[in-house]
Write a protein that holds these residues in place. Structure first.
Motif, PDB file in Angstrom:
ATOM      1  N   TYR A   1       0.838  -1.213   0.000  1.00 44.68           N
ATOM      2  CA  TYR A   1       0.000   0.000   0.000  1.00 44.68           C
ATOM      3  C   TYR A   1       0.866   1.253   0.000  1.00 44.68           C
ATOM      4  O   TYR A   1       1.895   1.304   0.662  1.00 44.68           O
TER       5      TYR A   1
ATOM      6  N   SER B   1       0.416   5.684   0.325  1.00 49.81           N
ATOM      7  CA  SER B   1      -0.477   6.752   0.753  1.00 49.81           C
ATOM      8  C   SER B   1      -0.245   7.986  -0.112  1.00 49.81           C
ATOM      9  O   SER B   1       0.899   8.306  -0.417  1.00 49.81           O
TER      10      SER B   1
ATOM     11  N   THR C   1       6.706  -0.685   7.564  1.00 49.30           N
ATOM     12  CA  THR C   1       6.264   0.607   7.033  1.00 49.30           C
ATOM     13  C   THR C   1       7.378   1.634   7.143  1.00 49.30           C
ATOM     14  O   THR C   1       8.325   1.461   7.907  1.00 49.30           O
TER      15      THR C   1
ATOM     16  N   SER D   1      -3.610  -1.411   5.917  1.00 46.20           N
ATOM     17  CA  SER D   1      -3.544  -0.050   5.366  1.00 46.20           C
ATOM     18  C   SER D   1      -3.910   1.008   6.401  1.00 46.20           C
ATOM     19  O   SER D   1      -3.566   2.180   6.240  1.00 46.20           O
TER      20      SER D   1
ATOM     21  N   GLU E   1     -11.888   4.417   3.919  1.00 46.41           N
ATOM     22  CA  GLU E   1     -10.784   4.536   2.969  1.00 46.41           C
ATOM     23  C   GLU E   1     -11.348   4.617   1.557  1.00 46.41           C
ATOM     24  O   GLU E   1     -12.403   4.065   1.264  1.00 46.41           O
TER      25      GLU E   1
ATOM     26  N   VAL F   1      -9.877   3.421  -1.920  1.00 46.29           N
ATOM     27  CA  VAL F   1      -8.736   2.632  -2.403  1.00 46.29           C
ATOM     28  C   VAL F   1      -8.731   2.580  -3.926  1.00 46.29           C
ATOM     29  O   VAL F   1      -9.746   2.271  -4.553  1.00 46.29           O
TER      30      VAL F   1
ATOM     31  N   ILE G   1      -5.870   5.712  -0.462  1.00 45.35           N
ATOM     32  CA  ILE G   1      -4.846   4.657  -0.448  1.00 45.35           C
ATOM     33  C   ILE G   1      -4.693   4.108  -1.865  1.00 45.35           C
ATOM     34  O   ILE G   1      -5.671   4.014  -2.609  1.00 45.35           O
TER      35      ILE G   1
ATOM     36  N   SER H   1      -3.517   0.631  -3.605  1.00 40.38           N
ATOM     37  CA  SER H   1      -3.156  -0.778  -3.383  1.00 40.38           C
ATOM     38  C   SER H   1      -2.255  -1.212  -4.540  1.00 40.38           C
ATOM     39  O   SER H   1      -2.676  -1.215  -5.697  1.00 40.38           O
TER      40      SER H   1
END
Length: 347
Positions: free
Chosen positions: A45, A47, A97, A127, A316, A318, A342, A344
């Protein structure tokens, strides 16, 4: 090893509006072997966030943000899984992360710069560590705690602008959890307003594109505004500030309405609004979550607990595929997201 990556293709210009074409997807090579202390990670993921607009300029206007370079890979918050490790504390299969994750499908990173994640803390929603249980949630929680002066039983009214965005949607809920008696959101569509009230527990929400915001605020906050979580700046903020009470507080989180303009941060208020701010002793101090990292661990645990207990509802938006990250950024800057935006990259 051949990978895909996204680089900065062009700059929108300080006063320009960013578009998907400012980014370019390309193939690249990374080494087949890793060195001691390194890990090879597959990106899960990524951002995209409003602050990145500043990184598209040659000069970010900020001492803590470095500009992205043309034809160089972009980076930001990211999550991935370790596929190979030569770092003592990371093993294959670990989820990790970083704030400076490269926008590419696979990367070789310094293991010491990665933080290991515990999926159980967020009920398996990895996420969330980029949003509600990450820097976004920290910004909302620490902003309210450090600058909002919210107290249980003080009968305070909080207004949140950009209320359906990543930070705003959390801030309103956290304001309530921390003790506000009334929470009102300002957002840009009827759908967003309805989600704020029906899902996120806001008392009311105003669609700023439809009605007279000043009139609606007077109706919904008859006792005035005590705490204002400001994600947008500009005209909306001027309207809210004019209805704030004596000794009230502005949590200066973001100024997205001003990010495509070459103005200082935080942008100065118009003289008549500044006069109100001074006369009513309204605090309006710049809030930077990075200054409060000593409180990160305890705050993330608090956010995770609220998520597990169902007290903090997380939304979210996505988008699938690294190739679509430029479009996702453009959409987010135009308010196309509800909650955290987000991308993916892989499953």
């Amino acid at each position: 090893m051949i990978i895909q990556r996204v680089v900065l293709n062009s700059r929108p210009g300080k006063n320009g509006v960013p578009v998907a074409e400012n980014f370019r997807l390309e193939q690249s090579n990374i080494a087949d072997t890793i060195q001691a202390g390194q890990v090879r990670v597959r990106t899960l993921y990524l951002s995209v966030d409003p602050y990145m607009r500043c990184r598209m300029n040659e000069d970010t206007g900020s001492d803590y943000l470095l500009p992205w370079q043309l034809s160089e890979v972009a980076d930001g918050g990211g999550i991935g899984v370790v596929e190979e490790s030569k770092h003592d504390s990371l093993t294959k299969g670990d989820f990790v992360t970083s704030f400076s994750w490269p926008w590419q499908t696979v990367a070789i990173l310094d293991g010491s710069l990665l933080q290991k994640l515990v999926p159980q803390l967020v009920n398996g929603h990895l996420s969330y560590f980029l949003g509600a249980a990450g820097i976004t949630g920290l910004t909302a929680l620490l902003g309210i705690k450090e600058k909002g002066h919210v107290a249980v039983g003080a009968n305070q009214t909080m207004v949140v602008s950009g209320a359906a965005g990543a930070c705003g949607s959390l801030a309103g809920q956290i304001g309530r959890l921390e003790g506000c008696s009334r929470v009102v959101g300002i957002a840009g569509t009827d759908e967003k307003c309805s989600i704020l009230v029906q899902e996120m527990g806001f008392d009311a929400a105003i669609n700023y594109k439809k009605g007279n915001v000043a009139e609606r605020l007077r109706e919904l906050c008859p006792g005035g505004v005590d705490v204002y979580f400001d994600n947008v700046g500009g005209d909306i903020s001027d309207t809210v500030i004019s209805q704030m009470n004596q000794n009230s507080h502005i949590i200066l989180c973001g100024q997205i309405s001003q990010y495509n303009k070459d103005v200082p941060y935080p942008p100065p208020l118009p003289p008549d609004v500044e006069k109100i701010q001074k006369e009513r002793n309204i605090t309006r101090e710049r809030f930077l979550v990075l200054n409060y990292m000593d409180k990160q661990e305890a705050s993330v645990l608090q956010l995770c607990q609220w998520i597990q207990e169902g007290k903090l509802k997380v939304r979210e938006t996505v988008v699938e595929g690294l190739a679509n990250i430029g479009a996702a950024f453009q959409s987010m800057m135009n308010g196309g997201n509800i909650g955290k935006q987000i991308v993916s990259v892989s499953k």
